[in-house]
Scaffold this motif. Structure first.
Motif, PDB file in Angstrom:
ATOM      1  N   GLY A 237       0.847  -1.186   0.000  1.00  0.00           N
ATOM      2  CA  GLY A 237       0.000   0.000   0.000  1.00  0.00           C
ATOM      3  C   GLY A 237       0.879   1.231   0.000  1.00  0.00           C
ATOM      4  N   THR A 238       0.411   2.282   0.657  1.00  0.00           N
ATOM      5  CA  THR A 238       1.129   3.557   0.700  1.00  0.00           C
ATOM      6  C   THR A 238       1.471   3.944   2.127  1.00  0.00           C
ATOM      7  N   HIS A 239       2.721   4.352   2.334  1.00  0.00           N
ATOM      8  CA  HIS A 239       3.097   5.013   3.589  1.00  0.00           C
ATOM      9  C   HIS A 239       2.511   6.414   3.529  1.00  0.00           C
ATOM     10  N   GLY A 240       1.486   6.659   4.379  1.00  0.00           N
ATOM     11  CA  GLY A 240       0.754   7.920   4.285  1.00  0.00           C
ATOM     12  C   GLY A 240       1.596   9.135   4.616  1.00  0.00           C
ATOM     13  N   CYS A 241       2.183   9.112   5.813  1.00  0.00           N
ATOM     14  CA  CYS A 241       2.997  10.235   6.252  1.00  0.00           C
ATOM     15  C   CYS A 241       3.615   9.896   7.601  1.00  0.00           C
ATOM     16  N   ALA A 242       4.499  10.752   8.053  1.00  0.00           N
ATOM     17  CA  ALA A 242       5.009  10.657   9.419  1.00  0.00           C
ATOM     18  C   ALA A 242       4.009  11.321  10.359  1.00  0.00           C
ATOM     19  N   ILE A 243       3.934  10.810  11.572  1.00  0.00           N
ATOM     20  CA  ILE A 243       3.065  11.382  12.606  1.00  0.00           C
ATOM     21  C   ILE A 243       3.867  11.403  13.920  1.00  0.00           C
ATOM     22  N   THR A 244       3.332  12.056  14.918  1.00  0.00           N
ATOM     23  CA  THR A 244       3.924  12.023  16.247  1.00  0.00           C
ATOM     24  C   THR A 244       3.128  11.067  17.120  1.00  0.00           C
ATOM     25  N   ASP A 245       3.810  10.120  17.735  1.00  0.00           N
ATOM     26  CA  ASP A 245       3.179   9.175  18.656  1.00  0.00           C
ATOM     27  C   ASP A 245       2.981   9.885  19.988  1.00  0.00           C
ATOM     28  N   ASN A 246       1.744  10.063  20.405  1.00  0.00           N
ATOM     29  CA  ASN A 246       1.455  10.802  21.638  1.00  0.00           C
ATOM     30  C   ASN A 246       1.945  10.087  22.892  1.00  0.00           C
ATOM     31  N   TYR A 247       2.195   8.772  22.788  1.00  0.00           N
ATOM     32  CA  TYR A 247       2.602   8.020  23.964  1.00  0.00           C
ATOM     33  C   TYR A 247       4.079   8.186  24.304  1.00  0.00           C
ATOM     34  N   ASP A 248       4.922   8.349  23.286  1.00  0.00           N
ATOM     35  CA  ASP A 248       6.350   8.485  23.578  1.00  0.00           C
ATOM     36  C   ASP A 248       6.993   9.709  22.917  1.00  0.00           C
ATOM     37  N   GLY A 249       6.189  10.476  22.154  1.00  0.00           N
ATOM     38  CA  GLY A 249       6.701  11.676  21.519  1.00  0.00           C
ATOM     39  C   GLY A 249       7.582  11.435  20.313  1.00  0.00           C
ATOM     40  N   GLN A 250       7.691  10.172  19.870  1.00  0.00           N
ATOM     41  CA  GLN A 250       8.564   9.834  18.761  1.00  0.00           C
ATOM     42  C   GLN A 250       7.839   9.978  17.413  1.00  0.00           C
ATOM     43  N   VAL A 251       8.626  10.234  16.371  1.00  0.00           N
ATOM     44  CA  VAL A 251       8.083  10.276  15.020  1.00  0.00           C
ATOM     45  C   VAL A 251       7.940   8.843  14.511  1.00  0.00           C
ATOM     46  N   LYS A 252       6.725   8.505  14.063  1.00  0.00           N
ATOM     47  CA  LYS A 252       6.430   7.176  13.528  1.00  0.00           C
ATOM     48  C   LYS A 252       5.813   7.339  12.136  1.00  0.00           C
TER      49      LYS A 252
END
Length: 331
Positions: free
Chosen positions: A104-119
């Motif tokens: 499929g498609t990797h939509g975009c990067a987001i911020t994980d609210n649980y650890d603050g990391q970019v996923k």
């Protein structure tokens, strides 16, 4: 003005009565448009037309014959393109998949609210594999980039962290078909740069999509939709949007839909030649505990993007009911 703030109660009226339309035999989806309620029919029949009302609580009803909506793994994949090669770091809008074989498609990067990391975020039926009768994926599974449809020896991008289970229709419904995963990410999306924050979708909005098949523009036709999606069995998605045309094709599951200000609108989940089903970014943030966007809104020129051609709608008044049939016009 958002429908939820409509002083005349259009949104409330629709929400109270949408299930009565959806339960009519042969109606595969229902959504709120402007200024109509849209009923999407698998195949129009005299019996269905007799059963459908002319209006829903005073809101005119319009019917479109669209056929079934499909999990996009069941749609044809276009040929490979520059978006189907290896990217590190990985921007939004490129091929991605699960090590068991999905693409499929990797939509975009987001911020994980649980650890603050970019996923990264993509379609759940591509990266989580917990959809309908398919229960193949597990937390910690390897996510590959590109997907295996595009490279049999695709390298790992990261690991599946969590996702939304989309149950078979007999067990319930879901509002989101998405999952997040770790990896090395570019926070930009191909064609738009840094995406902005999540915004609500409304009918009539001009929007763009950046997916495995490229950049295209479309218009949101209906929101607050209930859609039955065929694929690994049948699953029901609720409170989603439907585009006016089939902007997404095979391999675009997970692609980001955005508006003219680069605001994140939603994640592509399903579709057919006549419409694509998109899960709300705002709802996805709530369900998955993530945050979209890495920039303030910035103006894009969506009119420059190619649109989807191939059919026109022929209106026909049947009694007091407005019915639209698709007429192929070629590509």
């Amino acid at each position: 003005m958002a429908f939820s703030d409509d002083p005349q109660g259009t949104w409330n009226t629709y929400m109270q009565q949408r299930r009565s339309i959806k339960q009519i035999q042969g109606v595969v989806a229902v959504g709120l448009s402007v200024p109509n309620v849209m009923a999407y029919a698998r195949r129009l029949s005299p019996g269905m037309i007799r059963e459908l009302p002319e209006d829903v609580g005073g809101i005119p009803l319009v019917v479109k014959e669209t056929g079934s909506f499909l999990n996009m793994s069941y749609m044809n994949y276009p040929p490979s393109s520059p978006r189907t090669t290896v990217y590190r770091p990985a921007p939004g809008g490129i091929s991605v998949g699960h090590y068991l074989g999905s693409t499929g498609t990797h939509g975009c990067a987001i911020t994980d609210n649980y650890d603050g990391q970019v996923k990264g975020i993509g379609s759940g039926h591509v990266t989580y594999l917990q959809w309908g009768n398919m229960v193949d994926g597990m937390i910690g599974d390897i996510i590959v980039q590109p997907g295996l449809h595009d490279a049999a020896d695709a390298p790992g991008l990261g690991y599946l962290e969590r996702g939304i289970v989309v149950p078979p229709i007999e067990s319930g419904s879901a509002k989101v078909d998405a999952a997040i995963y770790s990896g090395d990410f570019d926070m930009e999306v191909i064609g738009i740069g840094l995406p902005s924050y999540a915004a609500r979708m409304e009918p009539g909005m001009l929007c763009g999509m950046s997916g495995r098949s490229g950049m295209k523009r479309t218009v949101l036709e209906s929101v607050g939709a209930i859609v039955d999606v065929e694929g690994y069995g049948v699953a029901r998605l609720e409170d989603v949007a439907i585009t006016r045309d089939g902007v997404a094709i095979g391999g675009d599951s997970g692609a980001l839909l955005f508006d003219n200000w680069a605001r994140s609108l939603g994640i592509v989940a399903a579709g057919n030649s006549f419409g694509s089903v998109v899960c709300e970014a705002v709802e996805t943030e709530f369900e998955l505990g993530v945050t979209f966007g890495f920039a303030d809104p910035h103006l894009l020129n969506l009119q420059d993007l190619p649109s989807v051609a191939g059919f026109a709608w022929a209106p026909l008044l049947v009694g007091g009911l407005l019915v639209y049939y698709a007429i192929r016009s070629g590509r």
